[in-house]
Design an enzyme around this catalytic site. Structure first.
Site, PDB file in Angstrom:
ATOM      1  CB  THR A   1      -0.909   0.006   1.246  1.00 33.00           C
ATOM      2  OG1 THR A   1      -0.096  -0.173   2.425  1.00 33.00           O
ATOM      3  CG2 THR A   1      -1.925  -1.123   1.174  1.00 33.00           C
ATOM      4  CD  GLU A   2       4.816  -0.342   1.000  1.00 35.90           C
ATOM      5  OE1 GLU A   2       5.449  -1.078   1.766  1.00 35.90           O
ATOM      6  OE2 GLU A   2       4.015  -0.778   0.136  1.00 35.90           O
ATOM      7  CB  SER A   3       2.021   3.528  -4.592  1.00 40.19           C
ATOM      8  OG  SER A   3       0.841   2.758  -4.666  1.00 40.19           O
TER       9      SER A   3
END
Length: 245
Positions: free
Chosen positions: A122-124
């Protein structure tokens, strides 16, 4: 309060259980330290043939604890410790895995995931990138799948995780699927396990040795950015960040 349950030992297998379900077993500085110390104890104990890493609650690991994040060097050291440990580390996953939790999972030698598990990078969506966790992940993941899930942050299940190389086995009954795995490890000699693990982890360790410092610096720059501040604030406030269309 300990974030790791007391280790359990059965016929040469030590089980380490992430035990902070209220915080979804997020990788805080304290949890990273406790797991690292427990792995050091396992490495030094001749009675330990293998390590199982599992969790309480419905989440294996939610990624970095945004309220008490670990030092990136410490997180990298933990993942490298798992990879370099001369004893196999087996992940038992019956819940969700997000972001940095995938780095911890990816560092394990063998992993079994159940039908209730789900996975997402989920970093983006937070204005970040899966920087340091790429060290164990990119050498093992299908490149096209990595390209998709790194960019989109989509959630996927155990069968897809097995298809792309994130986990070894997707199983309806996790403990039943683990039985032949643990039996095989118990039948192997300690020397045979260590030498065999050294062969299969060589590429991953080269990734750590060649790219760790660059990715730590890249991660730090991203965390200090305006986008990351907005992304993390929005996450904590349970709203969409400003860039969502």
């Amino acid at each position: 309060m300990p974030l790791l349950a007391p280790p359990a030992h059965e016929r040469g297998v030590t089980t380490l259980t992430l035990d902070n379900p209220a915080n979804r077993n997020a990788l805080s500085a304290g949890l990273v330290r406790e797991v690292s110390e427990a792995l050091d104890v396992c490495a030094a104990d001749d009675a330990v043939r293998a390590v199982v890493l599992t969790h309480t609650g419905n989440t294996f690991c939610a990624g970095a604890d945004l309220t008490a994040p670990p030092d990136p060097h410490d997180l990298v050291a933990l993942m490298r410790r798992v990879v370099a440990l001369p004893k196999p580390v087996v992940a038992r996953v019956t819940g969700h895995v997000r972001a940095g939790g995938l780095g911890l999972l990816g560092a394990c030698d063998i992993s079994v995931a159940g039908p209730e598990s789900s996975f997402a990078l989920t970093e983006s969506r937070l204005g970040l990138a899966p920087a340091v966790i790429s060290l164990p992940l990119l050498p093992r993941l299908d490149p096209r799948a990595a390209g998709r899930y790194y960019l989109t942050g989509e959630r996927f299940g155990a069968a897809e995780a097995a298809r792309i190389g994130l986990v070894s086995v997707a199983a309806d009954e996790v403990d039943k699927a683990l039985e032949p795995v643990l039996d095989g490890l118990r039948r192997a000699s300690p020397q045979g396990l260590a030498a065999s693990k050294e062969l299969v982890t060589a590429t991953v360790l080269r990734s750590f040795d060649s790219h760790a410092e660059d990715l730590i610096a890249r991660s730090a720059a991203l965390f200090a950015s305006d986008d990351a501040r907005e992304g993390m604030t929005a996450f904590l406030e349970r709203r969409d960040p400003a860039w969502v269309l």
